[in-house]
Design a protein around this motif. Structure first.
Motif, PDB file in Angstrom:
ATOM      1  N   LEU A   5      64.481  30.629  16.815  1.00  0.00           N
ATOM      2  CA  LEU A   5      64.616  30.177  15.445  1.00  0.00           C
ATOM      3  C   LEU A   5      65.657  29.076  15.383  1.00  0.00           C
ATOM      4  CD1 LEU A   5      63.984  30.528  12.446  1.00  0.00           C
ATOM      5  CD2 LEU A   5      65.729  32.291  12.374  1.00  0.00           C
ATOM      6  N   VAL A   6      65.210  27.866  15.058  1.00  0.00           N
ATOM      7  CA  VAL A   6      66.109  26.745  14.856  1.00  0.00           C
ATOM      8  C   VAL A   6      66.043  26.398  13.387  1.00  0.00           C
ATOM      9  CG1 VAL A   6      66.628  24.361  15.451  1.00  0.00           C
ATOM     10  CG2 VAL A   6      65.729  25.901  17.185  1.00  0.00           C
ATOM     11  N   ASN A   7      67.129  26.615  12.691  1.00  0.00           N
ATOM     12  CA  ASN A   7      67.160  26.415  11.253  1.00  0.00           C
ATOM     13  C   ASN A   7      67.586  24.986  10.950  1.00  0.00           C
ATOM     14  OD1 ASN A   7      67.107  26.840   8.562  1.00  0.00           O
ATOM     15  ND2 ASN A   7      68.612  28.495   8.556  1.00  0.00           N
ATOM     16  N   THR A   8      66.610  24.146  10.581  1.00  0.00           N
ATOM     17  CA  THR A   8      66.920  22.743  10.303  1.00  0.00           C
ATOM     18  C   THR A   8      67.415  22.533   8.879  1.00  0.00           C
ATOM     19  OG1 THR A   8      64.608  22.344   9.703  1.00  0.00           O
ATOM     20  CG2 THR A   8      65.260  21.921  11.995  1.00  0.00           C
ATOM     21  N   LYS A   9      67.030  23.414   7.963  1.00  0.00           N
ATOM     22  CA  LYS A   9      67.473  23.311   6.568  1.00  0.00           C
ATOM     23  C   LYS A   9      68.066  24.649   6.139  1.00  0.00           C
ATOM     24  CE  LYS A   9      63.785  20.100   5.539  1.00  0.00           C
ATOM     25  NZ  LYS A   9      62.559  19.873   4.778  1.00  0.00           N
ATOM     26  N   PRO A  10      69.347  24.892   6.418  1.00  0.00           N
ATOM     27  CA  PRO A  10      69.919  26.213   6.133  1.00  0.00           C
ATOM     28  C   PRO A  10      69.999  26.542   4.642  1.00  0.00           C
ATOM     29  CG  PRO A  10      71.596  24.721   6.963  1.00  0.00           C
ATOM     30  CD  PRO A  10      70.297  24.014   7.074  1.00  0.00           C
ATOM     31  N   GLN A  11      70.028  25.541   3.764  1.00  0.00           N
ATOM     32  CA  GLN A  11      70.110  25.826   2.337  1.00  0.00           C
ATOM     33  C   GLN A  11      68.779  26.354   1.797  1.00  0.00           C
ATOM     34  OE1 GLN A  11      71.096  22.857   3.638  1.00  0.00           O
ATOM     35  NE2 GLN A  11      73.304  23.160   3.513  1.00  0.00           N
ATOM     36  N   GLU A  12      67.664  25.964   2.403  1.00  0.00           N
ATOM     37  CA  GLU A  12      66.356  26.349   1.906  1.00  0.00           C
ATOM     38  C   GLU A  12      65.804  27.600   2.580  1.00  0.00           C
ATOM     39  OE1 GLU A  12      63.724  23.035   2.167  1.00  0.00           O
ATOM     40  OE2 GLU A  12      65.114  21.699   1.148  1.00  0.00           O
ATOM     41  N   PHE A  13      66.423  28.064   3.648  1.00  0.00           N
ATOM     42  CA  PHE A  13      65.929  29.220   4.386  1.00  0.00           C
ATOM     43  C   PHE A  13      66.325  30.504   3.666  1.00  0.00           C
ATOM     44  CE2 PHE A  13      65.855  32.398   7.718  1.00  0.00           C
ATOM     45  CZ  PHE A  13      64.654  32.118   8.328  1.00  0.00           C
ATOM     46  N   LYS A  14      65.360  31.429   3.504  1.00  0.00           N
ATOM     47  CA  LYS A  14      65.618  32.728   2.874  1.00  0.00           C
ATOM     48  C   LYS A  14      65.469  33.810   3.938  1.00  0.00           C
ATOM     49  CE  LYS A  14      63.060  30.848  -0.775  1.00  0.00           C
ATOM     50  NZ  LYS A  14      61.666  30.794  -1.046  1.00  0.00           N
ATOM     51  N   HIS A  15      66.474  34.613   4.095  1.00  0.00           N
ATOM     52  CA  HIS A  15      66.431  35.662   5.121  1.00  0.00           C
ATOM     53  C   HIS A  15      65.576  36.843   4.698  1.00  0.00           C
ATOM     54  CE1 HIS A  15      69.281  33.884   7.915  1.00  0.00           C
ATOM     55  NE2 HIS A  15      69.912  33.438   6.847  1.00  0.00           N
ATOM     56  N   ILE A  16      65.509  37.093   3.398  1.00  0.00           N
ATOM     57  CA  ILE A  16      64.674  38.181   2.890  1.00  0.00           C
ATOM     58  C   ILE A  16      63.863  37.646   1.719  1.00  0.00           C
ATOM     59  CG2 ILE A  16      64.646  40.445   1.789  1.00  0.00           C
ATOM     60  CD1 ILE A  16      67.209  41.098   3.258  1.00  0.00           C
ATOM     61  N   LEU A  17      62.537  37.823   1.801  1.00  0.00           N
ATOM     62  CA  LEU A  17      61.637  37.445   0.719  1.00  0.00           C
ATOM     63  C   LEU A  17      61.178  38.703   0.003  1.00  0.00           C
ATOM     64  CD1 LEU A  17      59.426  35.013   2.752  1.00  0.00           C
ATOM     65  CD2 LEU A  17      60.869  34.339   0.874  1.00  0.00           C
ATOM     66  N   THR A  22      58.031  44.356  -1.904  1.00  0.00           N
ATOM     67  CA  THR A  22      58.341  44.659  -0.508  1.00  0.00           C
ATOM     68  C   THR A  22      59.283  43.596   0.032  1.00  0.00           C
ATOM     69  OG1 THR A  22      56.125  45.575  -0.245  1.00  0.00           O
ATOM     70  CG2 THR A  22      57.335  45.081   1.758  1.00  0.00           C
ATOM     71  N   ASN A  23      60.286  44.023   0.763  1.00  0.00           N
ATOM     72  CA  ASN A  23      61.180  43.076   1.427  1.00  0.00           C
ATOM     73  C   ASN A  23      60.514  42.586   2.704  1.00  0.00           C
ATOM     74  OD1 ASN A  23      63.160  43.418  -0.504  1.00  0.00           O
ATOM     75  ND2 ASN A  23      64.184  45.035   0.638  1.00  0.00           N
ATOM     76  N   VAL A  24      60.380  41.280   2.820  1.00  0.00           N
ATOM     77  CA  VAL A  24      59.744  40.662   3.976  1.00  0.00           C
ATOM     78  C   VAL A  24      60.824  39.913   4.742  1.00  0.00           C
ATOM     79  CG1 VAL A  24      58.015  38.998   4.708  1.00  0.00           C
ATOM     80  CG2 VAL A  24      57.554  40.461   2.763  1.00  0.00           C
ATOM     81  N   ASP A  25      60.897  40.153   6.050  1.00  0.00           N
ATOM     82  CA  ASP A  25      61.902  39.525   6.900  1.00  0.00           C
ATOM     83  C   ASP A  25      61.603  38.043   7.062  1.00  0.00           C
ATOM     84  OD1 ASP A  25      63.971  39.046   8.630  1.00  0.00           O
ATOM     85  OD2 ASP A  25      63.021  40.017  10.355  1.00  0.00           O
ATOM     86  N   GLY A  26      62.542  37.198   6.694  1.00  0.00           N
ATOM     87  CA  GLY A  26      62.342  35.756   6.744  1.00  0.00           C
ATOM     88  C   GLY A  26      62.432  35.176   8.135  1.00  0.00           C
ATOM     89  N   LYS A  27      62.984  35.918   9.089  1.00  0.00           N
ATOM     90  CA  LYS A  27      63.135  35.391  10.455  1.00  0.00           C
ATOM     91  C   LYS A  27      61.857  35.501  11.276  1.00  0.00           C
ATOM     92  CE  LYS A  27      67.683  37.239  10.307  1.00  0.00           C
ATOM     93  NZ  LYS A  27      68.461  38.332  10.835  1.00  0.00           N
ATOM     94  N   ALA A  33      55.224  38.687   9.470  1.00  0.00           N
ATOM     95  CA  ALA A  33      56.150  39.182   8.451  1.00  0.00           C
ATOM     96  C   ALA A  33      55.394  39.815   7.292  1.00  0.00           C
ATOM     97  CB  ALA A  33      57.029  38.047   7.955  1.00  0.00           C
ATOM     98  N   LEU A  34      54.198  39.295   6.994  1.00  0.00           N
ATOM     99  CA  LEU A  34      53.405  39.838   5.889  1.00  0.00           C
ATOM    100  C   LEU A  34      52.893  41.244   6.170  1.00  0.00           C
ATOM    101  CD1 LEU A  34      51.321  36.737   4.797  1.00  0.00           C
ATOM    102  CD2 LEU A  34      53.321  37.719   3.680  1.00  0.00           C
ATOM    103  N   THR A  35      52.886  41.658   7.427  1.00  0.00           N
ATOM    104  CA  THR A  35      52.418  43.005   7.748  1.00  0.00           C
ATOM    105  C   THR A  35      53.382  44.082   7.258  1.00  0.00           C
ATOM    106  OG1 THR A  35      53.412  42.926   9.953  1.00  0.00           O
ATOM    107  CG2 THR A  35      51.108  42.229   9.755  1.00  0.00           C
ATOM    108  N   ALA A  36      54.564  43.690   6.797  1.00  0.00           N
ATOM    109  CA  ALA A  36      55.495  44.659   6.223  1.00  0.00           C
ATOM    110  C   ALA A  36      54.994  45.174   4.880  1.00  0.00           C
ATOM    111  CB  ALA A  36      56.872  44.025   6.050  1.00  0.00           C
ATOM    112  N   ILE A  37      54.096  44.427   4.247  1.00  0.00           N
ATOM    113  CA  ILE A  37      53.518  44.847   2.974  1.00  0.00           C
ATOM    114  C   ILE A  37      52.470  45.915   3.269  1.00  0.00           C
ATOM    115  CG2 ILE A  37      52.233  44.099   0.945  1.00  0.00           C
ATOM    116  CD1 ILE A  37      53.337  41.278   1.486  1.00  0.00           C
ATOM    117  N   LYS A  38      52.551  47.014   2.563  1.00  0.00           N
ATOM    118  CA  LYS A  38      51.624  48.118   2.772  1.00  0.00           C
ATOM    119  C   LYS A  38      50.218  47.680   2.384  1.00  0.00           C
ATOM    120  CE  LYS A  38      52.228  53.024   2.308  1.00  0.00           C
ATOM    121  NZ  LYS A  38      52.812  54.104   1.548  1.00  0.00           N
TER     122      LYS A  38
END
Length: 118
Positions: A5-17, A22-27, A33-38
């Protein structure tokens, strides 16, 4: 081959959606990541990303609000977005005799109703 993971825009990156209560891991990569949704599996999430025109190498934290809303629309009504009926997880519902996709908290209520009906 490592996908670091190379974060080129740290202000726009969300760690949790937050998608469909459902909380979706942004990393993680968006399709996985969408498989976290039941009610959303790997195959369904990959097709969601294709329909929403999200790259398979995009991270979930890089998604903007418009893409998240598009994902929610697709999950709530996949038939309107061109998904075949055999791909849905609730075919020929007992009450409505309709085909639809259950996701998030809808799954729990449908399972409870099915058990009560028995």
């Amino acid at each position: 081959m490592s996908q670091s993971l190379v974060n080129t825009k740290p202000q726009e990156f969300k760690h949790i959606l937050r998608i469909l209560n459902t909380n979706v891991d942004g990393k993680r990569l968006a399709p996985f990541a969408l498989t976290a949704i039941k009610g959303v599996g790997r195959r369904f999430s990959i097709l969601i990303c294709k329909k929403a025109r999200i790259g398979k190498d995009a991270r979930a934290g890089e998604l903007n609000e418009e893409q998240c809303n598009k994902i929610q629309d697709i999950i709530s009504d996949p038939k309107a977005h061109g998904f075949p009926i055999w791909f849905l997880n609730r075919r020929r519902d007992y009450k409505t005799n309709d085909n639809f996709q259950n996701a998030s908290t809808q799954i729990d209520t449908c399972i409870r109703e099915d058990v009560e009906r028995m």
